[in-house]
Enzyme design. Structure first.
Site, PDB file in Angstrom:
ATOM      1  N   GLY A  55      21.073  45.523   6.514  1.00 50.18           N
ATOM      2  CA  GLY A  55      22.607  45.232   6.891  1.00 50.18           C
ATOM      3  C   GLY A  55      22.816  46.152   7.993  1.00 50.18           C
ATOM      4  O   GLY A  55      22.355  47.242   7.980  1.00 50.18           O
ATOM      5  N   CYS A  82      15.713  48.197   3.112  1.00 53.90           N
ATOM      6  CA  CYS A  82      16.639  48.766   4.231  1.00 53.90           C
ATOM      7  C   CYS A  82      17.968  49.228   3.563  1.00 53.90           C
ATOM      8  O   CYS A  82      18.061  50.117   2.524  1.00 53.90           O
ATOM      9  CB  CYS A  82      16.698  48.046   5.429  1.00 53.90           C
ATOM     10  SG  CYS A  82      17.094  49.017   6.923  1.00 53.90           S
ATOM     11  N   TYR A  83      19.045  48.508   4.155  1.00 52.98           N
ATOM     12  CA  TYR A  83      20.368  49.025   3.598  1.00 52.98           C
ATOM     13  C   TYR A  83      20.258  48.729   1.896  1.00 52.98           C
ATOM     14  O   TYR A  83      20.994  49.405   1.307  1.00 52.98           O
ATOM     15  CB  TYR A  83      21.510  47.907   4.153  1.00 52.98           C
ATOM     16  CG  TYR A  83      22.707  48.024   3.659  1.00 52.98           C
ATOM     17  CD1 TYR A  83      23.620  49.018   4.325  1.00 52.98           C
ATOM     18  CD2 TYR A  83      23.348  47.208   2.645  1.00 52.98           C
ATOM     19  CE1 TYR A  83      24.773  49.219   3.708  1.00 52.98           C
ATOM     20  CE2 TYR A  83      24.738  47.380   2.226  1.00 52.98           C
ATOM     21  CZ  TYR A  83      25.471  48.388   2.666  1.00 52.98           C
ATOM     22  OH  TYR A  83      26.642  48.455   2.341  1.00 52.98           O
ATOM     23  N   HIS A 169      11.219  47.237   6.800  1.00 52.19           N
ATOM     24  CA  HIS A 169      11.345  45.578   6.613  1.00 52.19           C
ATOM     25  C   HIS A 169       9.864  44.998   6.508  1.00 52.19           C
ATOM     26  O   HIS A 169       9.133  44.681   7.507  1.00 52.19           O
ATOM     27  CB  HIS A 169      11.759  45.241   8.003  1.00 52.19           C
ATOM     28  CG  HIS A 169      13.196  45.735   8.308  1.00 52.19           C
ATOM     29  ND1 HIS A 169      14.244  44.782   7.623  1.00 52.19           N
ATOM     30  CD2 HIS A 169      13.670  46.440   8.750  1.00 52.19           C
ATOM     31  CE1 HIS A 169      15.486  45.469   7.639  1.00 52.19           C
ATOM     32  NE2 HIS A 169      15.090  46.406   8.713  1.00 52.19           N
ATOM     33  N   GLU A 171       9.526  42.195   5.832  1.00 56.71           N
ATOM     34  CA  GLU A 171       9.521  40.797   6.089  1.00 56.71           C
ATOM     35  C   GLU A 171       9.035  40.243   7.628  1.00 56.71           C
ATOM     36  O   GLU A 171       8.759  39.038   7.690  1.00 56.71           O
ATOM     37  CB  GLU A 171      10.851  40.053   5.811  1.00 56.71           C
ATOM     38  CG  GLU A 171      11.995  40.613   6.796  1.00 56.71           C
ATOM     39  CD  GLU A 171      12.539  41.961   6.156  1.00 56.71           C
ATOM     40  OE1 GLU A 171      11.813  42.765   5.583  1.00 56.71           O
ATOM     41  OE2 GLU A 171      13.708  42.222   7.001  1.00 56.71           O
ATOM     42  N   GLY A 224      18.913  12.291  19.030  1.00 54.67           N
ATOM     43  CA  GLY A 224      17.742  11.812  19.036  1.00 54.67           C
ATOM     44  C   GLY A 224      16.769  12.700  19.056  1.00 54.67           C
ATOM     45  O   GLY A 224      15.545  12.539  19.076  1.00 54.67           O
ATOM     46  N   VAL A 226      15.284  16.523  17.502  1.00 57.21           N
ATOM     47  CA  VAL A 226      14.443  16.643  16.356  1.00 57.21           C
ATOM     48  C   VAL A 226      15.612  17.039  15.271  1.00 57.21           C
ATOM     49  O   VAL A 226      15.739  16.569  14.096  1.00 57.21           O
ATOM     50  CB  VAL A 226      13.426  17.850  16.335  1.00 57.21           C
ATOM     51  CG1 VAL A 226      12.830  17.799  14.666  1.00 57.21           C
ATOM     52  CG2 VAL A 226      12.239  17.562  17.154  1.00 57.21           C
ATOM     53  N   ASP A 227      16.535  18.094  15.504  1.00 54.19           N
ATOM     54  CA  ASP A 227      17.370  18.700  14.862  1.00 54.19           C
ATOM     55  C   ASP A 227      18.333  17.541  14.098  1.00 54.19           C
ATOM     56  O   ASP A 227      18.647  17.629  12.830  1.00 54.19           O
ATOM     57  CB  ASP A 227      17.981  19.730  15.281  1.00 54.19           C
ATOM     58  CG  ASP A 227      16.991  20.810  15.811  1.00 54.19           C
ATOM     59  OD1 ASP A 227      15.947  20.739  15.453  1.00 54.19           O
ATOM     60  OD2 ASP A 227      17.369  21.646  16.615  1.00 54.19           O
ATOM     61  N   SER A 228      19.017  16.984  15.288  1.00 51.92           N
ATOM     62  CA  SER A 228      20.218  15.848  14.561  1.00 51.92           C
ATOM     63  C   SER A 228      19.314  14.733  13.902  1.00 51.92           C
ATOM     64  O   SER A 228      20.198  14.476  13.070  1.00 51.92           O
ATOM     65  CB  SER A 228      21.028  15.350  15.983  1.00 51.92           C
ATOM     66  OG  SER A 228      20.089  14.776  16.851  1.00 51.92           O
ATOM     67  N   LYS A 369      12.631  26.327  13.036  1.00 53.65           N
ATOM     68  CA  LYS A 369      12.342  24.708  13.393  1.00 53.65           C
ATOM     69  C   LYS A 369      11.126  24.170  12.850  1.00 53.65           C
ATOM     70  O   LYS A 369      10.819  23.020  12.511  1.00 53.65           O
ATOM     71  CB  LYS A 369      12.157  25.160  15.063  1.00 53.65           C
ATOM     72  CG  LYS A 369      11.857  23.822  15.974  1.00 53.65           C
ATOM     73  CD  LYS A 369      12.897  23.434  16.185  1.00 53.65           C
ATOM     74  CE  LYS A 369      12.932  22.060  17.330  1.00 53.65           C
ATOM     75  NZ  LYS A 369      14.373  21.908  17.846  1.00 53.65           N
TER      76      LYS A 369
END
Ligand code: XMP
Length: 513
Positions: A55, A82-83, A169, A171, A224, A226-228, A369
């Site tokens: 953080g 980290c934090y 980190h 990750e 139309g 991908v996400d919506s 995504k």
């Protein structure tokens, strides 16, 4: 649903979502909780381990965000990153101080003792650091597993209590074997099973959507894309007819686009889809406008008005659903070597929920995504939709240069359909980031049969990219390009010349306007 949840307590790091994602990649369910979450909630969710995220704050600050201290009494392993490790130090009796040297970027870590957390790893590793404070005295019961040049307590462990801490980190991709360290925590320490799949996400998300929405109504602006589309299918699975989707046909869509969206969502998914045919309105507002920024602003504003109107007609609506993803933290390329500088801005319709006084429902906001694509596959969306190239919000409005006229749009739609058809047929569509036509309102001389022509120019734009921040023009074979050019000139009335855009971004952009 898997009862093995790995809880990530969020202290505001830009990497919190990346931690959760890495854990999902190990087939373990991870959930992000606010740092102040109650221990009752974690118990209820069957948490098998806790990660305290990084953080931006300093644990030395008066208002430093602190978790419930009982997190160390929960009876499950805790890993501070980290934090998170500084918090652990502070709350368990160690000491934290401002470091003389902030440690940013890549550094070398040396292993002193492997223990459970560093099992199977080499003696030295390149790791990614990003911290100002550091643990100067480790709490009682802990031992040091590894150090870096700048922090003598880079990895610490108290195996008897199952508390662990990492200053860097693990990750991020830049940390070598970071995922193996996380895996050691998940499987060696927390004894998680690797039985979680994206399909489980659907169950979990539908449950949550139902809980959040209750018996209220939800509206979603379907584009139309991908996400919506994935958001619509997911929400519909959760609450059925309580969802209404609004699809605004702004007249700037590709050939047959409206029909395709209607077939899929109305015909196949039986979603309550309202199409607003507003092409005339958009075109009338755009009449005579040539400036790209003005065009974009007009299209954005008219969209909001039309959408707002459609919602009013629907009546009692409480929630606005959006397919917002986790703000794209780009992990693969680093500008100035620091991923912190790589946060991309969103193109979403801003200001809408506030103006409409609606609550937001964003079921994809924890996902990246590619995860959304996987989810789309699980939900039964066709491959064609899931792997679509990005399409800008203002649509063909920014692909007809200058003033938008009906005739120009028709030419562009027809040309673009041929281009995409050939790209798909030859397999190049799936290999590139984006491919599309641009209409140039420039007339040039040609000859067809025995006749002189004076027609328009179509430019082909094909780019390769990882994230749209930078892009290179794609090297499509000449015979494929030749065929595309032939077909467009022969089949589309009004075109007698096709050109290829060979500019990279920067200094050009992907779109022409
Ligand atoms: P540029 O042209 O800036 O485009 O290199 C980068 C990426 O963003 C897409 N793009 C948009 N997407 N609304 C969107 O949703 C927009 O207004 C918009 N403008 C550009 C573009 O297609 C490319 O993928």
């Amino acid at each position: 649903m898997s009862q093995q949840t790995l809880a990530v307590l969020d202290f505001g790091s830009q990497y919190t979502q990346v931690i959760a994602r890495r854990i999902r990649e190990c087939n373990v369910l991870s959930r992000i909780y606010p740092y102040s979450v109650s221990m009752e909630e974690l118990k209820k969710d069957g948490v098998c381990g806790v990660i305290l995220s990084g953080g931006p704050s300093s644990v030395l600050a008066k208002d430093a965000p602190l978790p419930d201290k009982k997190v160390f009494k929960l009876g499950v392993p805790v890993l501070g990153i980290c934090y998170g490790v500084q918090l652990m130090g502070k709350l368990l009796g160690g000491e934290v101080a401002r470091s003389e040297r902030r440690e940013y970027g890549r550094g070398a870590m040396t292993v002193k003792k492997k223990g459970k957390l560093l099992k199977g790893l080499p003696k030295t590793l390149k790791v990614w650091n990003s911290h100002g404070d550091k643990l100067t005295k480790i709490p009682k019961g802990f031992e040091v597993l590894a150090y870096t040049d700048n922090s003598e307590n880079s990895v610490i462990a108290d195996e008897s209590r199952n508390f662990y801490g990492i200053q860097f980190h693990p990750e991020v991709h830049h940390s070598e074997r970071g995922v193996d360290i996380l895996k050691n925590f998940l499987f060696g320490v927390c004894k998680c099973k690797d039985d979680w799949k994206m399909a489980n996400y659907i169950e979990m998300a539908t449950e949550e959507i139902r809980k959040q929405v209750g018996d209220k109504r939800v509206i979603l602006g379907l584009s139309g894309g991908v996400d919506s589309s994935v958001a619509a299918a997911l929400i519909h699975r959760a609450i059925g007819d309580q969802l209404t989707c609004v699809f605004v046909d702004n007249g700037l869509l590709r050939k047959n686009e409206r029909e395709k969206v209607e077939d899929l969502f109305k015909g196949h998914f039986h979603i309550d889809l309202r199409t607003v045919k507003a092409g005339n309105l958009f075109l009338s507002k755009l009449k005579g406008v040539t400036d790209p920024e003005k065009k974009r602003k007009i299209i954005g504003k008219v969209f909001i008005d039309v959408f707002d109107d459609a919602v009013k007609k629907i009546g009692d609506v409480d929630f606005l659903a959006q397919g917002t993803l986790y703000p794209d933290v780009i992990e693969s390329v680093a500008i100035d070597g620091n991923p912190a500088a790589l946060i991309k801005s969103h193109h979403n319709v801003g200001g809408l929920p506030k103006r409409m006084k609606l609550k937001l429902l964003e079921p994809l906001r924890e996902l990246f995504k590619d995860e959304v694509r996987k989810l789309g596959e699980e939900l039964g969306l066709p491959k064609e939709m899931i792997w679509r190239h990005p399409f800008p919000g203002p649509g063909l409005g920014v692909r007809v240069m200058g003033e938008i006229k009906r005739k120009y749009l028709t030419i562009l739609k027809e040309s673009d359909a041929i281009f995409l058809e050939e790209m798909k047929r030859t397999g190049y569509y799936d290999k590139v980031w984006q491919a599309f036509c641009v209409f140039l309102p420039v007339q040039t001389v040609g000859v067809m049969g025995d006749e002189r022509t004076y027609d328009y120019v179509i430019a082909l734009r094909v780019v390769e990219s990882q994230d749209a921040m930078t892009a290179d023009w794609a090297h499509i074979p000449h015979d494929v390009l030749g065929l595309i050019s032939n077909r467009i000139i022969n089949e589309v009335e009004g075109v007698n010349r096709v050109v290829l855009d060979i500019s990279s971004k920067p200094p050009s952009t992907i779109e022409w306007e």
